[in-house]
Design a protein around this motif. Structure first.
Motif, PDB file in Angstrom:
ATOM      1  N   GLN A 174       0.835  -1.217   0.000  1.00  0.00           N
ATOM      2  CA  GLN A 174       0.000   0.000   0.000  1.00  0.00           C
ATOM      3  C   GLN A 174       0.862   1.256   0.000  1.00  0.00           C
ATOM      4  OE1 GLN A 174      -2.131  -1.091   3.605  1.00  0.00           O
ATOM      5  NE2 GLN A 174      -4.057  -1.259   2.456  1.00  0.00           N
ATOM      6  N   MET A 175       1.981   1.232   0.733  1.00  0.00           N
ATOM      7  CA  MET A 175       2.857   2.400   0.792  1.00  0.00           C
ATOM      8  C   MET A 175       3.470   2.676  -0.583  1.00  0.00           C
ATOM      9  SD  MET A 175       3.815   4.705   3.026  1.00  0.00           S
ATOM     10  CE  MET A 175       3.804   3.996   4.676  1.00  0.00           C
ATOM     11  N   ALA A 176       3.880   1.621  -1.270  1.00  0.00           N
ATOM     12  CA  ALA A 176       4.411   1.806  -2.624  1.00  0.00           C
ATOM     13  C   ALA A 176       3.329   2.367  -3.539  1.00  0.00           C
ATOM     14  CB  ALA A 176       4.948   0.488  -3.162  1.00  0.00           C
ATOM     15  N   SER A 177       2.090   1.893  -3.364  1.00  0.00           N
ATOM     16  CA  SER A 177       0.975   2.448  -4.144  1.00  0.00           C
ATOM     17  C   SER A 177       0.759   3.922  -3.813  1.00  0.00           C
ATOM     18  CB  SER A 177      -0.307   1.662  -3.882  1.00  0.00           C
ATOM     19  OG  SER A 177      -0.322   0.453  -4.602  1.00  0.00           O
ATOM     20  N   ALA A 178       0.858   4.277  -2.513  1.00  0.00           N
ATOM     21  CA  ALA A 178       0.689   5.674  -2.128  1.00  0.00           C
ATOM     22  C   ALA A 178       1.714   6.555  -2.835  1.00  0.00           C
ATOM     23  CB  ALA A 178       0.817   5.816  -0.613  1.00  0.00           C
ATOM     24  N   LEU A 222      -6.954   1.503  -3.663  1.00  0.00           N
ATOM     25  CA  LEU A 222      -6.551   1.974  -4.994  1.00  0.00           C
ATOM     26  C   LEU A 222      -5.076   1.644  -5.217  1.00  0.00           C
ATOM     27  CD1 LEU A 222      -7.647   3.584  -7.477  1.00  0.00           C
ATOM     28  CD2 LEU A 222      -6.554   5.598  -6.467  1.00  0.00           C
ATOM     29  N   SER A 223      -4.777   1.066  -6.338  1.00  0.00           N
ATOM     30  CA  SER A 223      -3.392   0.686  -6.623  1.00  0.00           C
ATOM     31  C   SER A 223      -2.676   1.797  -7.376  1.00  0.00           C
ATOM     32  CB  SER A 223      -3.341  -0.600  -7.451  1.00  0.00           C
ATOM     33  OG  SER A 223      -3.955  -0.396  -8.719  1.00  0.00           O
ATOM     34  N   GLY A 224      -1.393   1.885  -7.146  1.00  0.00           N
ATOM     35  CA  GLY A 224      -0.527   2.797  -7.884  1.00  0.00           C
ATOM     36  C   GLY A 224       0.663   2.022  -8.390  1.00  0.00           C
ATOM     37  N   PRO A 225       1.391   2.559  -9.367  1.00  0.00           N
ATOM     38  CA  PRO A 225       2.556   1.847  -9.901  1.00  0.00           C
ATOM     39  C   PRO A 225       3.601   1.609  -8.805  1.00  0.00           C
ATOM     40  CG  PRO A 225       2.498   4.120 -10.684  1.00  0.00           C
ATOM     41  CD  PRO A 225       1.191   3.868 -10.026  1.00  0.00           C
TER      42      PRO A 225
END
Length: 537
Positions: A174-178, A222-225
């Protein structure tokens, strides 16, 4: 493709860091930063632009759990971030460190989050520390790029994302997505937007809100790269001629870049601080009336000279915006000579309109001294091993840097102290010997890029000022500005305490100022109820 998963490794570190892993020196710098940022925000309330931000937020706000500076008026999380970070930006009175001006987000996001949810003092410190470190490392990763300093406003989105993410207890994915969400559309200002008026106040406020939103989005699924930083078409490749990817994780948790935190004791860009120190040391020992001044020469590094040149197109004589004059050394020196101080009072429309200041400005000359540029280069090359960078530069990358920056190019750093002009006189063949060749060699991934000397770093923004009068010539030199890295922790603490006391006076009550001061100095001992009261009137 890069060899490492830098975004994910950075996210893992943010999630796994424990309070006990943070050196005492870093904890004390976090307290210094909080005091400095609040002092800057209190001063910002005295400005016309700061008042406009507060009016806007108050008009749109419907209350909430957070507090607006300076009086603690209830507001939502994002309203508080917008107002408070806007106020702290108003006079360019912020803190700074290697590759980031982080306090607007690193200190103010945990402050707002602590008012919106239960956050004890240790959690506050962890969030602030990771935000500082991530912002500094992301800034360093794009050091050799078209932007620098506060134009790297995207660092606030990243710092806010990890600070909020840590307090929301995101897992590493989740932190990487943030981070991926926060930097998916990286914010950065245009030169007119930053230099030309009150719009500058939103430089950190909007990105910080964006980062907090990113953390909440990631918490909601919500996913992020997961590779936003290192992807060949990602953040670092977009904002750098040659990405220094290893700066993101080199000696992470061992070499704390936030130990280079520096604190301004005057409003304005850091590149004018040493010159103002010189001026006030001269005035402290000599009675010089403005009418007696025949000529003033300020000798400084190429960065100070280029700061002045960047501001000059936006200088509008007596109608100049305070945000412009914070970057124009002649105005600051003239105001300091005339008034014996430099504070928010020198940046009111009435003071700027005083023709006597502009008459004095015509006697002030800012000059490049290679001595100070070399000292700056040496300081940075002691921290970042730029020999490892030089081998990855192509002729095309060097050409792009020189074309964009001229003699203020980051190439000054990778030329290891040699004057760029001298190197260029040797011609293309010399350049090709110095660097690898025509082809882009890709990002720098040497994990030993950062030296383990951040706590010994000196912010070498030196200057020398001479004032000529009928009575004689007076001169002073300052190698490191007061309050900057290079002074010890106790000396920096004294600077920020004086700043906090000076700027809180008349803005909040003495009782409120003393309570806030005591809470910050004992930050690690506070429970959630105690942190919630920081900054409240």
């Amino acid at each position: 493709m890069p060899k490492k998963r830098y975004t994910r490794d950075l996210a893992n570190w943010v999630c796994e860091l424990q309070y006990e892993d943070i050196p005492d020196r870093v904890i004390e710098e976090c307290k210094n930063q909080a005091l400095s940022v609040l002092g800057a925000a209190y001063a910002g309330t005295r400005t016309a632009a700061g008042a406009a931000v507060l009016r806007t937020v108050r008009g749109l706000s419907h209350g909430g759990p957070c507090a607006l500076l300076p009086d603690g008026e209830p507001a939502s999380l994002h309203d508080a971030l917008l107002a408070n970070a806007g106020l702290s930006m108003a006079l360019d009175y912020d803190d700074y460190m290697v590759s980031a001006h982080s306090g607007h987000s690193a200190a103010l996001v945990p402050l707002a989050m602590a008012q919106a949810m239960d956050v004890d003092g240790r959690e506050f410190v962890i969030a602030q520390a990771v935000a500082n470190e991530v912002e500094a490392r992301i800034g360093t990763s794009v050091l050799l790029g078209p932007l620098n300093g506060q134009m790297w406003s995207f660092v606030h989105a990243a710092g806010a994302a990890v600070a909020a993410g840590r307090l929301l207890r995101l897992d590493p994915g989740q932190m990487a997505s943030a981070l991926g969400i926060a930097l998916a559309q990286p914010p950065h200002p245009t030169k007119p937007g930053f230099m030309g008026g009150g719009s500058k106040l939103l430089t950190a406020a909007l990105p910080a809100s964006q980062g907090v939103i990113a953390a909440h989005m990631a918490a909601s699924g919500l996913s992020g790269p997961q590779d936003i930083l290192e992807h060949p078409q990602g953040f670092c490749a977009t904002f750098s001629f040659t990405p220094l990817l290893s700066a993101l994780t080199s000696a992470l948790g061992k070499n704390w870049l936030c130990e280079t935190l520096s604190y301004k004791i005057y409003p304005g860009c850091a590149y004018l601080d040493a010159a103002m120190d010189c001026l006030f040391e001269i005035l402290k020992n000599n009675d010089i009336a403005p009418a007696e001044v025949k000529r003033v020469d300020a000798h400084a590094s190429i960065m100070t000279v280029k700061m002045d040149e960047s501001a000059l197109p936006f200088v509008r004589h007596t109608l100049s915006a305070p945000e412009t004059l914070n970057f124009f050394l002649p105005y600051n020196l003239a105001a300091g000579i005339s008034d014996g101080r430099l504070s928010w009072e020198q940046f009111t429309p009435e003071r700027i309109a005083d023709e006597s200041l502009w008459k004095l400005i015509r006697k002030i000359h800012v000059r490049h001294d290679i001595k100070y540029t070399k000292a700056l280069v040496d300081a940075f090359t002691n921290l970042v091993d730029l020999r490892k960078v030089a081998g990855s530069l192509s002729v095309g990358a060097v050409r792009s840097m020189l074309s964009h920056f001229g003699l203020a190019s980051p190439f000054l750093l990778v030329s290891r102290g040699r004057e760029v002009g001298e190197l260029l006189k040797e011609g293309r063949k010399a350049l090709q010997k110095f660097i690898t060749g025509e082809e882009d060699q890709g990002p720098v991934e040497d994990e030993s890029l950062l030296a383990s000397t951040a706590n010994e770093f000196q912010m070498a923004f030196g200057a020398r000022v001479s004032i000529r009068t009928a009575a004689g010539e007076f001169e002073h030199e300052q190698d490191v500005p007061f309050g900057a890295a290079g002074w010890n922790l106790e000396e920096k603490r004294l600077c920020v305490v004086q700043k906090f006391e000076r700027e809180s006076a008349g803005v909040i009550s003495d009782e409120a100022a003393n309570a806030t001061f005591e809470r910050i100095l004992s930050l690690e001992t506070l429970d959630a109820a105690g942190t919630r009261l920081i900054g409240s009137a």
